[in-house]
Write an enzyme that holds these catalytic residues in place. Structure first.
Site, PDB file in Angstrom:
ATOM      1  N   TYR A 128       0.900  -1.167   0.000  1.00 52.72           N
ATOM      2  CA  TYR A 128       0.000   0.000   0.000  1.00 52.72           C
ATOM      3  C   TYR A 128       0.922   1.196   0.000  1.00 52.72           C
ATOM      4  O   TYR A 128       0.869   2.038   0.868  1.00 52.72           O
ATOM      5  CB  TYR A 128      -0.825  -0.110   1.296  1.00 52.72           C
ATOM      6  CG  TYR A 128      -1.957   0.840   1.552  1.00 52.72           C
ATOM      7  CD1 TYR A 128      -3.019   0.975   0.667  1.00 52.72           C
ATOM      8  CD2 TYR A 128      -1.995   1.582   2.755  1.00 52.72           C
ATOM      9  CE1 TYR A 128      -4.080   1.814   0.964  1.00 52.72           C
ATOM     10  CE2 TYR A 128      -3.060   2.406   3.051  1.00 52.72           C
ATOM     11  CZ  TYR A 128      -4.095   2.522   2.150  1.00 52.72           C
ATOM     12  OH  TYR A 128      -5.170   3.341   2.463  1.00 52.72           O
ATOM     13  N   HIS A 133      -2.124   7.477  -3.182  1.00 56.43           N
ATOM     14  CA  HIS A 133      -3.271   6.571  -3.051  1.00 56.43           C
ATOM     15  C   HIS A 133      -3.723   6.481  -1.595  1.00 56.43           C
ATOM     16  O   HIS A 133      -4.912   6.624  -1.286  1.00 56.43           O
ATOM     17  CB  HIS A 133      -2.914   5.183  -3.581  1.00 56.43           C
ATOM     18  CG  HIS A 133      -3.963   4.148  -3.314  1.00 56.43           C
ATOM     19  ND1 HIS A 133      -5.212   4.187  -3.895  1.00 56.43           N
ATOM     20  CD2 HIS A 133      -3.958   3.051  -2.513  1.00 56.43           C
ATOM     21  CE1 HIS A 133      -5.936   3.153  -3.473  1.00 56.43           C
ATOM     22  NE2 HIS A 133      -5.196   2.449  -2.632  1.00 56.43           N
ATOM     23  N   ARG A 142     -11.798   8.365   5.851  1.00 60.45           N
ATOM     24  CA  ARG A 142     -11.525   8.680   7.242  1.00 60.45           C
ATOM     25  C   ARG A 142     -11.549  10.187   7.431  1.00 60.45           C
ATOM     26  O   ARG A 142     -12.597  10.799   7.327  1.00 60.45           O
ATOM     27  CB  ARG A 142     -10.204   8.028   7.694  1.00 60.45           C
ATOM     28  CG  ARG A 142     -10.354   6.513   7.875  1.00 60.45           C
ATOM     29  CD  ARG A 142      -9.051   5.835   8.317  1.00 60.45           C
ATOM     30  NE  ARG A 142      -8.005   5.937   7.330  1.00 60.45           N
ATOM     31  CZ  ARG A 142      -7.725   4.979   6.415  1.00 60.45           C
ATOM     32  NH1 ARG A 142      -8.417   3.868   6.404  1.00 60.45           N
ATOM     33  NH2 ARG A 142      -6.767   5.142   5.548  1.00 60.45           N
ATOM     34  N   GLU A 201      -1.508  -1.559 -10.495  1.00 63.33           N
ATOM     35  CA  GLU A 201      -0.363  -1.916  -9.664  1.00 63.33           C
ATOM     36  C   GLU A 201       0.733  -2.553 -10.514  1.00 63.33           C
ATOM     37  O   GLU A 201       0.512  -2.929 -11.661  1.00 63.33           O
ATOM     38  CB  GLU A 201      -0.772  -2.924  -8.565  1.00 63.33           C
ATOM     39  CG  GLU A 201      -1.957  -2.460  -7.719  1.00 63.33           C
ATOM     40  CD  GLU A 201      -2.120  -3.225  -6.420  1.00 63.33           C
ATOM     41  OE1 GLU A 201      -1.185  -3.953  -6.019  1.00 63.33           O
ATOM     42  OE2 GLU A 201      -3.192  -3.085  -5.803  1.00 63.33           O
ATOM     43  N   ASP A 233      -5.319  -5.407  -9.460  1.00 59.30           N
ATOM     44  CA  ASP A 233      -5.917  -5.942  -8.233  1.00 59.30           C
ATOM     45  C   ASP A 233      -7.404  -5.564  -8.220  1.00 59.30           C
ATOM     46  O   ASP A 233      -7.822  -4.612  -7.566  1.00 59.30           O
ATOM     47  CB  ASP A 233      -5.176  -5.329  -7.030  1.00 59.30           C
ATOM     48  CG  ASP A 233      -5.686  -5.860  -5.708  1.00 59.30           C
ATOM     49  OD1 ASP A 233      -6.226  -6.973  -5.681  1.00 59.30           O
ATOM     50  OD2 ASP A 233      -5.540  -5.141  -4.701  1.00 59.30           O
ATOM     51  N   GLN A 240     -15.790  -4.625   0.072  1.00 57.18           N
ATOM     52  CA  GLN A 240     -14.604  -4.303   0.868  1.00 57.18           C
ATOM     53  C   GLN A 240     -14.907  -3.376   2.036  1.00 57.18           C
ATOM     54  O   GLN A 240     -14.446  -3.598   3.156  1.00 57.18           O
ATOM     55  CB  GLN A 240     -13.565  -3.666  -0.067  1.00 57.18           C
ATOM     56  CG  GLN A 240     -12.219  -3.390   0.557  1.00 57.18           C
ATOM     57  CD  GLN A 240     -11.270  -2.655  -0.407  1.00 57.18           C
ATOM     58  OE1 GLN A 240     -11.530  -2.544  -1.604  1.00 57.18           O
ATOM     59  NE2 GLN A 240     -10.174  -2.149   0.120  1.00 57.18           N
ATOM     60  N   LYS A 253     -11.497  -8.516  -2.593  1.00 50.73           N
ATOM     61  CA  LYS A 253     -10.288  -8.609  -3.420  1.00 50.73           C
ATOM     62  C   LYS A 253     -10.048 -10.012  -3.980  1.00 50.73           C
ATOM     63  O   LYS A 253      -9.514 -10.142  -5.079  1.00 50.73           O
ATOM     64  CB  LYS A 253      -9.051  -8.257  -2.573  1.00 50.73           C
ATOM     65  CG  LYS A 253      -9.058  -6.881  -1.958  1.00 50.73           C
ATOM     66  CD  LYS A 253      -8.527  -5.850  -2.920  1.00 50.73           C
ATOM     67  CE  LYS A 253      -8.247  -4.537  -2.213  1.00 50.73           C
ATOM     68  NZ  LYS A 253      -7.728  -3.533  -3.161  1.00 50.73           N
ATOM     69  N   THR A 349      -2.032   0.199  -5.197  1.00 52.99           N
ATOM     70  CA  THR A 349      -2.453   1.125  -6.251  1.00 52.99           C
ATOM     71  C   THR A 349      -1.452   2.267  -6.410  1.00 52.99           C
ATOM     72  O   THR A 349      -1.054   2.879  -5.424  1.00 52.99           O
ATOM     73  CB  THR A 349      -3.825   1.713  -5.892  1.00 52.99           C
ATOM     74  OG1 THR A 349      -4.704   0.629  -5.639  1.00 52.99           O
ATOM     75  CG2 THR A 349      -4.374   2.574  -7.009  1.00 52.99           C
TER      76      THR A 349
END
Lengths: 415, 415
Positions: A128, A133, A142, A201, A233, A240, A253, A349
């Protein structure tokens, strides 16, 4: 360097590339192969003809195999020697230029060849590692003011993915069904995903085994990475977002991930090295590295609707990665986690700063708020049935081009 | 049923069990095996002697293998027939009772045998299916008033684990190093984990392949589950708590997991079926099931310090599981995720309501607040170097006992 095989100037598969893959030839047999221009070369037969006889450590015809694993496991001294030998054989006036038998038995045009899954993948991890991203996701889901979580700049966050459902480019992907919880619903509901997405990716392939308890340092990591592939991906955002707390992505995923059939070696990518974004705060010692450890690889994603033409959705670049491959592998093994030959480690990503460089529909459309306009008049918030997603990647510098070809996949309706 | 092999009344390996494993015999050769009492039986040689000749579908000596995968893949009609044939052969006055050659060549005492990893595990998933465990973790790390997350009662939460580092009982585990962030430190620090823990789990083994896009319903799942093992999901709590947001556990888990060498079949466990805790709210249709789908299996964990004796740490039971195996497998595949023969699906930590039945040190000591007193006068908040953790499991009813033996592992100091 000039090859006796003619190819377009913008071919990904120049004499400077020499990638590795596995193909079915004439629907008759399967073997490891390489490619130049639009010609795929059967390495197993080339081996039988004795062209690799001089290479120390290549004592068996490892190209007579359904995967590259056995070849990769021989390690860089052997795999690099093979790649350089192939390059030499493809030059004008080489041993095989005008060698009718070799050209006829080993050289195939693309239409005689079906590319297969190039690797057996014992373990697959997804990182990640793009700061843009991770920031985008943090802003959306968030807190826009504190988009990055406290650990993000201290370690390359990653998780284990599902190895069984990694497939080669061209394999159709069935839209997953699952549980989702729409904002306006009190209870979760069941049905086909309504927020199917890609993730742009890249992934690297490991060429060695380690024992449990052993670590691979950043300085050792370079020798342990055989090459890279393009990686899509596929992600069902609605599945998710309902499932992933607290243990991470799972059914959103694991219904499928797609890789390019060609593994491009790190040696072919060497001319395209570049520096990484500066890491601040300073990382812990085991994550420090030296030299230019990022790569300038142009990445593009296209969406092709049924009966339509390709639409460019995003243009990104691998060089945006905050955490590099050496750091990822060093981190993954610092606790003694053992690696196996053929393991695949994906980047996460790859987004850039500009919205046109975001690496997923989720980011490009900003959760569907800004739909993409297609050239057939339709629009897309997420991927619809019978859409094909095509990712391409290539590096280019001083007239030299080395690329990955593409990874594509068409979405079929849920069963 | 009475066997001509004598064993203690409380043996896990009664005539009712007939588990499967893989062993090295006399350090000379490796083969699949079963066990009764303290006798391990070489099935490959038994096959060669023709004792399985009548079994349809068993056309090759699949016991001449380093793993059980080939045998398991034959499916229940064959594997059940083999188990019943072994049981028949072990009865008093059977064909091999008093058959000197067979007893000498196929029957080995435990000290002549080294148990090996019984499976090749292509994919490993860990669920989180004990409501008491999930509630304990929620109380400790999130909100005591809302300990369970909103999704927990709607789906069996799970994540992908690392298959490469699953090892057989007896394999030593090296204490992992890694990044942690102590509460009193502004920055993360690096070093050996200070909060090493076990997780008391069980796991089931899948006997079939599915294609991508295919699902296994709860009613089909029973036929797809070969058997179960004891499972210790070693966990470094300090590494885990710093890394796990937002993508789940990673280096806090993937340094090692241990399984029992014996896979006990679902048929052997059949007499110990019991009902599950009631699921409220009602689950979605694809998670509904019929019949008693839980199992009454007693579980115990012991800690043995260096030069010390065993200390009972906890006593739990598999029957506490909120989500059963059929639901786990149906959920895992509802999105079309494909499964492979030998896949391992672990339960997650199995805790009961009583603190004496909590399935990890984290819960038993409540984050180290209530250390465990050992019989040598020492105390433990977490696992220390050279401690051995031993898990045992058995089912018992109406004088019949079927057990797993143990899974044990000693923690070595960090490298």
């Amino acid at each position: 360097m000039k090859s006796f095989v003619n190819y377009e100037q913008n071919s990904d598969f120049s004499i400077h590339n020499i990638p590795f893959g596995v193909a079915a030839f004439n629907n008759e047999y399967i073997a490891c192969c390489t490619r130049i221009g639009d010609i795929v070369i059967d390495l197993a037969t080339l081996y039988d003809y004795g062209f690799f006889d001089e290479i120390e450590g290549l004592n068996e015809n490892v190209f007579e195999a359904y995967t590259l694993n056995e070849f990769i496991e021989l390690g860089k001294p052997v795999t690099n020697a093979v790649r350089l030998k192939i390059q030499e054989l493809l030059l004008e006036d080489s041993k095989i230029d005008n060698d009718e038998r070799t050209l006829e038995e080993c050289f195939f045009s693309l239409d005689k060849v079906r590319m297969m899954m190039p690797l057996h993948i014992p373990n697959y991890t997804d990182f990640y590692s793009s700061i843009e991203h991770a920031t985008n996701i943090g802003k959306m889901f968030r807190d826009p003011a504190n988009a990055l979580l406290p650990n993000w700049k201290h370690l390359p966050v990653g998780y284990h993915g599902r190895a069984s459902s990694i497939v080669v480019s061209g394999t159709e992907i069935i839209r997953p069904k699952g549980q989702t919880k729409p904002a306006d619903s009190e209870k979760p509901i069941f049905g086909p995903s309504k927020q199917l997405d890609f993730e742009l990716e890249m992934a690297f392939v490991v060429n060695r085994h380690t024992e449990m308890g052993e670590s691979i340092s950043t300085s050792e990591a370079e020798n342990a990475i055989f090459g890279m592939v393009l990686f899509n991906d596929w992600s069902a955002r609605d599945i998710q977002s309902w499932e992933y707390v607290p243990l991470g992505p799972f059914l959103g995923k694991n219904f499928g991930s797609s890789i390019s059939p060609w593994v491009v070696t790190m040696e072919a990518l060497n001319p395209f090295r570049t520096s990484s974004p500066q890491q601040e705060p300073e990382v812990l010692d085991y994550l420090k590295f030296s030299g230019e450890q990022n790569y300038d690889i142009n990445l593009e994603v296209y969406l092709q609707p049924e009966n339509g033409t390709e639409n460019l959705i995003t243009q990104s670049n691998y060089k945006f990665m905050y955490w590099n491959m050496l750091q990822q592998l060093a981190h993954h093994t610092i606790n003694g986690c053992n690696v196996e030959v053929g393991d695949l480690y994906a980047s996460g990503t790859i987004s850039g700063e500009d919205p046109n460089s975001f690496g997923s529909m989720l980011e490009v459309t900003w959760r569907g708020q800004n739909p993409i306009q297609l050239n057939n008049g339709q629009e897309r918030k997420f991927i619809e049935d019978n859409d094909t997603i095509i990712m391409r990647g290539f590096a280019e510098k001083d007239g030299i081009r080395v690329g990955f070809g593409e990874v594509s996949g068409k979405i079929l309706p849920a069963k």
